[in-house]
Design an enzyme around this catalytic site. Structure first.
Site, short mmCIF file in Angstrom:
data_model
loop_
_atom_site.label_atom_id
_atom_site.label_comp_id
_atom_site.label_asym_id
_atom_site.label_seq_id
_atom_site.Cartn_x
_atom_site.Cartn_y
_atom_site.Cartn_z
CG LEU A 1 -2.06 -1.05 1.21
CD1 LEU A 1 -3.03 -0.81 2.36
CD2 LEU A 1 -2.83 -1.08 -0.10
N GLY A 2 2.13 1.14 -0.26
CA GLY A 2 2.97 2.33 -0.45
C GLY A 2 3.33 3.05 0.84
CB SER A 3 3.77 1.87 4.29
OG SER A 3 4.89 1.92 5.07
CB ALA B 1 2.47 7.19 2.39
CG ASP C 1 5.03 2.23 -4.99
OD1 ASP C 1 4.41 1.86 -5.99
OD2 ASP C 1 5.33 1.47 -4.06
C1 MEV Z 1 5.53 -1.87 -6.00
O1 MEV Z 1 4.44 -1.13 -5.48
C2 MEV Z 1 5.34 -2.20 -7.44
C3 MEV Z 1 6.46 -2.96 -8.14
O2 MEV Z 1 6.15 -2.93 -9.53
C4 MEV Z 1 7.82 -2.36 -7.89
C5 MEV Z 1 8.01 -1.01 -8.57
O3 MEV Z 1 7.24 -0.61 -9.44
O4 MEV Z 1 9.02 -0.35 -8.22
C6 MEV Z 1 6.48 -4.41 -7.70
#
Ligand code: MEV
Length: 309
Positions: free
Chosen positions: A103-105, A108, A149
């Site tokens: 979830l991008g902690s 964020a 992200d």
């Molecule tokens: C991570 O949220 C998503 C991945 O594609 C890694 C990235 O994009 O850096 C797994």
């Protein structure tokens, strides 16, 4: 005192292949947030970061050069043209975003720090500048991040992301998502490294898989813009099939995906690095509660239902 926040995120389609230059789509999740509060409360020159959730206090001047919170602070100060000994700042950081859950902690928390610190210094940064500062910290978290992200979290809008091209785009019809946590932490750095090792071993096959996923993402973008949620759901299902071929799914994720589909979700897949973290399901608004209940019954630790507009 200066307070700033940043949302979580989910990747709708295109994780992993986005690391190899294919497109991906991500949306912010405002039900979970990181918050940073900057005050001029330090007795001596410098910056202290207090990560209240994990009980850590970091003196930025003394921190190792790869400590993520300190790197974010140092880069923000450098961007603002201010040195550590010119300030006496205390930064209190909190987050409701589960760590290692897709979830991008990390993005964020960094975004909240960049925003709070820069505003405290009288600088109002555009989303693109926030995103590039956060990207530097993402490299410490993830090794080879695609940049999606930091982009979605800094812009707080749905993004179609392809390498350096970032398109903020409109959603034709609101999309309802159920986001279900397996409760199994999974480090993106590790799944990304495993996919890289497999890609190095069989580059041709993996490039084909990445191309296929990229094609689904392009189709999804059109489906989202025209408000065709049903088509989006089936594209997400196909993306999940290809993620299984990349070997980043897990029995816990599969159980949640299966439960969501059985309860009427239009499509479901893992989101983020995989092997744990969260599954997402696209649902009809009137069916959201049924899917939420089914996900809970199938073992989800937590379910967030969110509307993407
Ligand atoms: C991570 O949220 C998503 C991945 O594609 C890694 C990235 O994009 O850096 C797994």
């Amino acid at each position: 005192m200066t307070r700033a926040q940043a949302p979580g995120k989910v990747i709708l389609l295109g994780e992993h292949s986005v690391v190899y230059g294919r497109p991906a789509i991500a949306v912010p999740v405002t039900e979970v947030r990181a918050t940073a509060v900057a005050t001029d409360a330090r007795a001596s020159p410098g910056v202290t970061v207090r990560a209240e959730d994990i009980g850590r206090t970091i003196d930025v001047a003394a921190a190792p050069s790869d400590e993520p919170l300190s790197v974010t602070v140092r880069n923000t100060l450098a961007f603002a043209g201010v040195s550590l000994d010119e300030v006496r700042i205390d930064l209190a950081v909190r987050s409701t975003i589960p760590v290692a859950s897709g979830l991008g902690s990390g993005a964020a928390v960094s975004t909240a720090i960049v925003r709070a610190l820069s505003r405290h210094l009288g600088l109002f940064l555009e989303a693109a500048s926030v995103s590039s500062l956060v990207y530097e910290t993402e490299k410490i978290h993830h090794g080879t991040p695609s940049g999606i992200d930091n982009t979605v979290v800094a812009y707080e809008r749905p993004v179609y992301f392809c390498g350096r091209d970032v398109e903020i785009f409109e959603v034709g019809q609101p999309i309802w998502l159920a986001i279900a946590d397996t409760g199994v932490p999974s480090l993106t750095r590790e799944t990304v490294a495993d996919v890289r090792a497999a890609w190095e071993h069989d580059t041709e096959a993996y490039e084909e898989l990445f191309d296929e996923i990229g094609g689904l993402v392009t189709e999804s973008r059109a489906a989202i813009s025209s408000g065709d949620t049903r088509a989006l759901g089936s594209l997400m299902d196909r993306n999940q099939g290809l993620l299984c071929e990349l070997d980043v799914s897990s029995p816990d994720l599969e159980a949640l995906i299966e439960a969501a589909k059985h309860a009427g979700a239009l499509g479901a897949k893992l989101s983020g690095g995989g092997r744990g973290g969260n599954a997402i399901a696209v649902v009809e608004p009137q069916g959201a509660e049924r899917v939420r209940d089914a996900l809970r019954a199938a073992g989800a630790r937590n379910v967030i239902v969110t509307e993407v507009k």
